[in-house]
Design a protein around this motif. Structure first.
Motif, PDB file in Angstrom:
ATOM      1  N   ILE A   1     -34.512  83.071  -1.099  1.00  0.00           N
ATOM      2  CA  ILE A   1     -33.366  82.904  -0.203  1.00  0.00           C
ATOM      3  C   ILE A   1     -33.063  81.428   0.001  1.00  0.00           C
ATOM      4  O   ILE A   1     -31.904  81.010   0.063  1.00  0.00           O
ATOM      5  N   GLY A   2     -34.120  80.604   0.093  1.00  0.00           N
ATOM      6  CA  GLY A   2     -33.917  79.162   0.227  1.00  0.00           C
ATOM      7  C   GLY A   2     -33.181  78.579  -0.957  1.00  0.00           C
ATOM      8  O   GLY A   2     -32.309  77.707  -0.802  1.00  0.00           O
ATOM      9  N   THR A   3     -33.503  79.041  -2.166  1.00  0.00           N
ATOM     10  CA  THR A   3     -32.801  78.572  -3.360  1.00  0.00           C
ATOM     11  C   THR A   3     -31.333  78.984  -3.320  1.00  0.00           C
ATOM     12  O   THR A   3     -30.441  78.201  -3.651  1.00  0.00           O
ATOM     13  N   VAL A   4     -31.070  80.233  -2.904  1.00  0.00           N
ATOM     14  CA  VAL A   4     -29.689  80.711  -2.796  1.00  0.00           C
ATOM     15  C   VAL A   4     -28.922  79.881  -1.768  1.00  0.00           C
ATOM     16  O   VAL A   4     -27.765  79.501  -2.002  1.00  0.00           O
ATOM     17  N   MET A   5     -29.565  79.570  -0.642  1.00  0.00           N
ATOM     18  CA  MET A   5     -28.902  78.768   0.383  1.00  0.00           C
ATOM     19  C   MET A   5     -28.604  77.363  -0.146  1.00  0.00           C
ATOM     20  O   MET A   5     -27.541  76.793   0.142  1.00  0.00           O
ATOM     21  N   GLY A   6     -29.525  76.791  -0.929  1.00  0.00           N
ATOM     22  CA  GLY A   6     -29.268  75.492  -1.536  1.00  0.00           C
ATOM     23  C   GLY A   6     -28.071  75.544  -2.475  1.00  0.00           C
ATOM     24  O   GLY A   6     -27.256  74.623  -2.517  1.00  0.00           O
ATOM     25  N   PHE A   7     -27.967  76.647  -3.223  1.00  0.00           N
ATOM     26  CA  PHE A   7     -26.828  76.822  -4.132  1.00  0.00           C
ATOM     27  C   PHE A   7     -25.525  76.911  -3.343  1.00  0.00           C
ATOM     28  O   PHE A   7     -24.515  76.282  -3.716  1.00  0.00           O
ATOM     29  N   VAL A   8     -25.530  77.677  -2.259  1.00  0.00           N
ATOM     30  CA  VAL A   8     -24.317  77.831  -1.444  1.00  0.00           C
ATOM     31  C   VAL A   8     -23.919  76.501  -0.819  1.00  0.00           C
ATOM     32  O   VAL A   8     -22.737  76.132  -0.803  1.00  0.00           O
ATOM     33  N   VAL A   9     -24.910  75.769  -0.298  1.00  0.00           N
ATOM     34  CA  VAL A   9     -24.622  74.452   0.271  1.00  0.00           C
ATOM     35  C   VAL A   9     -24.021  73.547  -0.789  1.00  0.00           C
ATOM     36  O   VAL A   9     -23.062  72.809  -0.535  1.00  0.00           O
ATOM     37  N   GLY A  10     -24.575  73.610  -1.994  1.00  0.00           N
ATOM     38  CA  GLY A  10     -24.045  72.789  -3.090  1.00  0.00           C
ATOM     39  C   GLY A  10     -22.622  73.147  -3.439  1.00  0.00           C
ATOM     40  O   GLY A  10     -21.802  72.265  -3.722  1.00  0.00           O
ATOM     41  N   VAL A  11     -22.297  74.445  -3.439  1.00  0.00           N
ATOM     42  CA  VAL A  11     -20.920  74.871  -3.729  1.00  0.00           C
ATOM     43  C   VAL A  11     -19.957  74.294  -2.694  1.00  0.00           C
ATOM     44  O   VAL A  11     -18.877  73.792  -3.033  1.00  0.00           O
ATOM     45  N   ILE A  12     -20.359  74.336  -1.432  1.00  0.00           N
ATOM     46  CA  ILE A  12     -19.496  73.816  -0.365  1.00  0.00           C
ATOM     47  C   ILE A  12     -19.293  72.305  -0.524  1.00  0.00           C
ATOM     48  O   ILE A  12     -18.179  71.794  -0.408  1.00  0.00           O
ATOM     49  N   ILE A  13     -20.389  71.586  -0.797  1.00  0.00           N
ATOM     50  CA  ILE A  13     -20.297  70.125  -0.966  1.00  0.00           C
ATOM     51  C   ILE A  13     -19.412  69.787  -2.158  1.00  0.00           C
ATOM     52  O   ILE A  13     -18.499  68.943  -2.061  1.00  0.00           O
ATOM     53  N   CYS A  14     -19.656  70.450  -3.293  1.00  0.00           N
ATOM     54  CA  CYS A  14     -18.872  70.160  -4.501  1.00  0.00           C
ATOM     55  C   CYS A  14     -17.414  70.541  -4.322  1.00  0.00           C
ATOM     56  O   CYS A  14     -16.512  69.865  -4.844  1.00  0.00           O
ATOM     57  N   TYR A  15     -17.163  71.623  -3.603  1.00  0.00           N
ATOM     58  CA  TYR A  15     -15.781  72.034  -3.368  1.00  0.00           C
ATOM     59  C   TYR A  15     -15.020  70.947  -2.603  1.00  0.00           C
ATOM     60  O   TYR A  15     -13.884  70.595  -2.961  1.00  0.00           O
ATOM     61  N   GLN A  16     -15.650  70.408  -1.563  1.00  0.00           N
ATOM     62  CA  GLN A  16     -14.997  69.348  -0.789  1.00  0.00           C
ATOM     63  C   GLN A  16     -14.741  68.114  -1.659  1.00  0.00           C
ATOM     64  O   GLN A  16     -13.678  67.487  -1.581  1.00  0.00           O
ATOM     65  N   ILE A  17     -15.699  67.782  -2.511  1.00  0.00           N
ATOM     66  CA  ILE A  17     -15.556  66.601  -3.374  1.00  0.00           C
ATOM     67  C   ILE A  17     -14.419  66.789  -4.372  1.00  0.00           C
ATOM     68  O   ILE A  17     -13.528  65.938  -4.503  1.00  0.00           O
TER      69      ILE A  17
END
Length: 388
Positions: A271-287
């Motif tokens: 679940i921690g890995t999935v959460m890291g992936f989701v956080v990354g998607v949000i960060i990359c989307y903003q960028i």
């Protein structure tokens, strides 16, 4: 005439923004690396002892669903197994956890894993054991695992050798004469190595007063021409209710499967890995969304000139891939340093292999691609005139 590398120029024309974007992607990658690292440590650490067994087959009690459980089988089964023509040698391995409590002077008593050193040299390929095993000849001596948690209070010199100190195991004095490298896991925070005969001295009530007649793990070497699966089945049939004999790799796989599927820890790290992936998607989307917004008039001009949507998809995809690389490379450097520090602190095997790094690279690239395609929706759907 070559095309202008638009995706590359969109990224590098503002170095400061590129640096911040790379840091954001790298943060998400390090988060995934760390969660994957702890999950892999969960799976790697319980099988370290199995991997160091220099044998073809191993036997455990049928009631032993994982290695740390105190379920044993009679030693007589090893003697009976020697009658099989394919078995060339057999050796018992004794492991005590339940009655093994160690106390260093000035510290409280703590449980520890005590492992027997086989009579024949070479059965356990633990780093440092071969050079140190002669020191175990005097009674009341032990080797200490260099990676034992600091909470025990053991003192080492700068070379990892134990300093003179007062130590008791099961209420009896023991002298630390050297060290080896075993490592901790989620069930064991430290280990001692002693001669097999010493189990009768320190754990006399083990096995209902016959401490050397019960075995935790049996190790077998078989003839090179023999089929290990067939031999394992024959040996198991000697006492199918008491023990099970399997290939060493199969026992390691069983341990990993138990910790991954039967304990909540594996699911937590997933679940921690999935959460890291989701956080990354949000960060990359903003960028990427910000980058597209800033260049929207230029993209509108290209769209009005007749460039198809697949051209813009290609630009964003390449930009996302470049961004994933910019973030991934420093993330690997940070992760290697972080894993080194975590392994030294915890004793867990924090290994970063090529396969595991490739998995996180795929996740990081996928994360950036998903973000880029989400950010591209406005440009794909809009009329060029509305973008000016």
């Amino acid at each position: 005439m070559s095309r202008t590398p638009l995706a590359w120029k969109n990224l590098v024309h503002e170095p400061r923004r590129l640096l911040l974007a790379s840091a954001g992607v790298g943060f998400a990658a390090v988060l995934m690396f760390t969660q994957n690292g702890f999950r892999n440590a969960l799976l790697d650490s319980p099988v370290q002892l199995i991997e160091w067994m220099d044998c073809d087959l191993v036997a455990t009690s049928t009631a032993r669903y994982m290695l740390p459980v105190n379920q044993r089988f009679p030693r007589d089964l090893l003697r009976r197994a020697m009658s099989d023509p394919a078995v060339t040698a057999a050796e018992p391995l004794l492991i005590e956890r339940l009655m093994a409590r160690v106390r260093v002077a000035g510290q409280r008593a703590r449980p520890i894993r005590v492992i027997s050193v086989p009579d024949q040299s070479g059965w356990l390929a633990i780093p440092g054991l071969h050079e140190q095993r002669q020191k175990l000849q005097p009674p009341g001596t032990a080797l200490i695992d260099r990676k034992t948690r600091s909470q025990y209070g053991f003192q080492f010199d700068r070379h990892g050798n134990p300093l003179p100190q007062i130590v008791e195991v099961a209420g009896k004095r023991i002298h630390l004469v050297g060290s080896a490298t075993i490592g901790t896991d989620f069930a064991n925070e430290g280990s001692l190595l002693i001669r097999e005969s010493e189990f009768a001295r320190y754990f006399p009530v083990r096995g209902n007063g016959r401490p050397l007649e019960v075995v935790d793990v049996g190790m077998f070497q078989i003839d090179e021409a023999a089929d290990p699966v067939a031999v394992a089945e024959r040996l198991t049939s000697l006492a199918p209710d008491l023990w099970k004999v399997v290939r060493r790799a199969d026992l390691a796989q069983k341990e990993k499967k138990f910790w991954s599927e039967q304990t909540p820890v594996g699911a937590i790290f997933f679940i921690g890995t999935v959460m890291g992936f989701v956080v990354g998607v949000i960060i990359c989307y903003q960028i990427l969304y910000t980058s597209l917004q800033d260049a929207m008039p230029e993209f509108a001009t290209l769209k009005a000139m007749g460039y198809p949507n697949r051209y813009f998809v290609g630009v964003v995809v390449r930009q996302a891939i470049f961004l994933s690389w910019f973030g991934f490379v420093p993330a690997v450097i940070v992760t290697l340093s972080l894993f080194w520090a975590l392994e030294n602190y915890s004793g867990l095997p924090m290994r970063l292999t090529m396969d595991r790094a490739a998995t996180v690279l795929v996740l990081t690239t996928s994360m950036c691609l998903i973000s880029g395609l989400l950010a591209l929706r406005k440009l794909i759907r809009a009329d060029p005139a509305s973008l000016f």
